[in-house]
Design an enzyme around this catalytic site. Sequence first.
Site, PDB file in Angstrom:
ATOM      1  N   HIS A  17       0.885  -1.363  -0.213  1.00  0.00           N
ATOM      2  CA  HIS A  17      -0.020  -0.113  -0.140  1.00  0.00           C
ATOM      3  C   HIS A  17       0.666   1.270  -0.073  1.00  0.00           C
ATOM      4  O   HIS A  17       0.611   2.130  -0.657  1.00  0.00           O
ATOM      5  CB  HIS A  17      -0.958  -0.005   1.264  1.00  0.00           C
ATOM      6  N   LYS A  41     -16.909  -7.069   6.958  1.00  0.00           N
ATOM      7  CA  LYS A  41     -15.735  -7.861   6.589  1.00  0.00           C
ATOM      8  C   LYS A  41     -15.058  -8.126   7.681  1.00  0.00           C
ATOM      9  O   LYS A  41     -14.281  -8.884   8.017  1.00  0.00           O
ATOM     10  CB  LYS A  41     -14.688  -6.996   5.801  1.00  0.00           C
ATOM     11  N   ARG A  90      -1.797  -6.425  -8.107  1.00  0.00           N
ATOM     12  CA  ARG A  90      -0.328  -7.168  -7.684  1.00  0.00           C
ATOM     13  C   ARG A  90      -0.340  -8.255  -8.895  1.00  0.00           C
ATOM     14  O   ARG A  90       0.806  -8.568  -9.393  1.00  0.00           O
ATOM     15  CB  ARG A  90      -0.357  -7.688  -6.574  1.00  0.00           C
ATOM     16  N   SER A 128      -2.598  -8.160   3.135  1.00  0.00           N
ATOM     17  CA  SER A 128      -3.056  -7.967   4.426  1.00  0.00           C
ATOM     18  C   SER A 128      -3.389  -9.080   5.088  1.00  0.00           C
ATOM     19  O   SER A 128      -2.969  -9.464   6.147  1.00  0.00           O
ATOM     20  CB  SER A 128      -4.194  -6.994   4.619  1.00  0.00           C
TER      21      SER A 128
HETATM   22  O1  PNS Z   1      -8.937  -3.206   0.452  1.00  0.00           O
HETATM   23  P1  PNS Z   1     -10.208  -3.909  -0.148  1.00  0.00           P
HETATM   24  O2  PNS Z   1     -10.932  -4.593   0.864  1.00  0.00           O
HETATM   25  O3  PNS Z   1     -10.005  -4.513  -1.335  1.00  0.00           O
HETATM   26  O4  PNS Z   1     -10.994  -2.431  -0.617  1.00  0.00           O
HETATM   27  C1  PNS Z   1     -12.567  -2.761  -1.183  1.00  0.00           C
HETATM   28  C2  PNS Z   1     -13.120  -1.310  -1.011  1.00  0.00           C
HETATM   29  C3  PNS Z   1     -13.061  -1.017   0.111  1.00  0.00           C
HETATM   30  C4  PNS Z   1     -12.450  -0.396  -2.075  1.00  0.00           C
HETATM   31  C5  PNS Z   1     -14.415  -1.642  -1.599  1.00  0.00           C
HETATM   32  O5  PNS Z   1     -15.189  -2.407  -0.889  1.00  0.00           O
HETATM   33  C6  PNS Z   1     -15.313  -0.441  -1.634  1.00  0.00           C
HETATM   34  O6  PNS Z   1     -15.495   0.430  -2.591  1.00  0.00           O
HETATM   35  N1  PNS Z   1     -16.265  -0.409  -0.711  1.00  0.00           N
HETATM   36  C7  PNS Z   1     -17.267   0.805  -0.602  1.00  0.00           C
HETATM   37  C8  PNS Z   1     -18.679   0.371  -1.195  1.00  0.00           C
HETATM   38  C9  PNS Z   1     -18.659   0.481  -2.743  1.00  0.00           C
HETATM   39  O7  PNS Z   1     -18.799   1.659  -3.324  1.00  0.00           O
HETATM   40  N2  PNS Z   1     -19.063  -0.812  -3.318  1.00  0.00           N
HETATM   41  C10 PNS Z   1     -19.567  -0.669  -4.672  1.00  0.00           C
HETATM   42  C11 PNS Z   1     -18.199  -1.106  -5.377  1.00  0.00           C
HETATM   43  S1  PNS Z   1     -18.538  -1.452  -6.934  1.00  0.00           S
END
Ligand code: PNS
Length: 230
Positions: A17, A41, A90, A128
């Site tokens: 990150h 989560k 990645r 993570s």
């Molecule tokens: O680090 P992560 O868990 O891969 O991040 C995922 C994240 C937080 C970017 C994704 O879950 C997100 O955008 N959540 C916000 C809700 C949202 O907008 N959902 C629609 C995504 S298409």
Amino acid sequence: MKRAIYPGSFDPVTNGHLDVVERARKLFDEVIVAVAHNDEKQPLFSLKERLNLLQQTVGKIDNVRIAQFDGLLVEFALQQKANAVLRGLRAVSDFEFEFQMALMNRKLEGNVETIFLMPKEEYTYLSSRLVKEIARIAQFDGLLVEFALQQKANAVLRGLRAVSDFEFEFQMALMNRKLEGNVETIFLMPKEEYTYLSSRLVKEIARLGGDVSKFVPSLVASALGKKFKG
Ligand code: PNS
């Protein structure tokens, strides 16, 4: 002003990150590292802890700001007047989900572009999830590579059934090599007829009352039967 949002769970933040933030801050006037609440989560670190860890690692960089968000990412991006969402890529295994998410976000809001950045190759193995797993195992039984050394074993064996296994196994093998260079990981392929077989599916079938006797030794089949009875 070119402003980008770098969203994620950051549970916890990793060197991968940090590498993405470092690259992004050279491309944008401002980068907002946005931590999703993501309670569903069940994160290991609370929102406050995740924000704190980020604050201590990238919080002091001039054009980097740490924020939190709840709800839809694209709405947060609009609210912050950001025109780009950044995500790290990645490996191929990341791509499928990231692609879906980027297209879905475009459908929701056409004015926010998703831009992918690739972290340093040396962070390909880093996630993570693995970092947490290592910490958790260390807390209970110790690290696999340490156990291997203690047993004077110089190889760890893993079964590889299909391509879908490969990505995570590859990350895990590289992570173990990083932790202990003297233990090699060796992959063995089980018979083709077991390609579809996994403990997870066997448990699911047993839980739903299906016959698992073809898949596991009879002792295990009856133990599963007892577990899920009543
Ligand atoms: O680090 P992560 O868990 O891969 O991040 C995922 C994240 C937080 C970017 C994704 O879950 C997100 O955008 N959540 C916000 C809700 C949202 O907008 N959902 C629609 C995504 S298409």
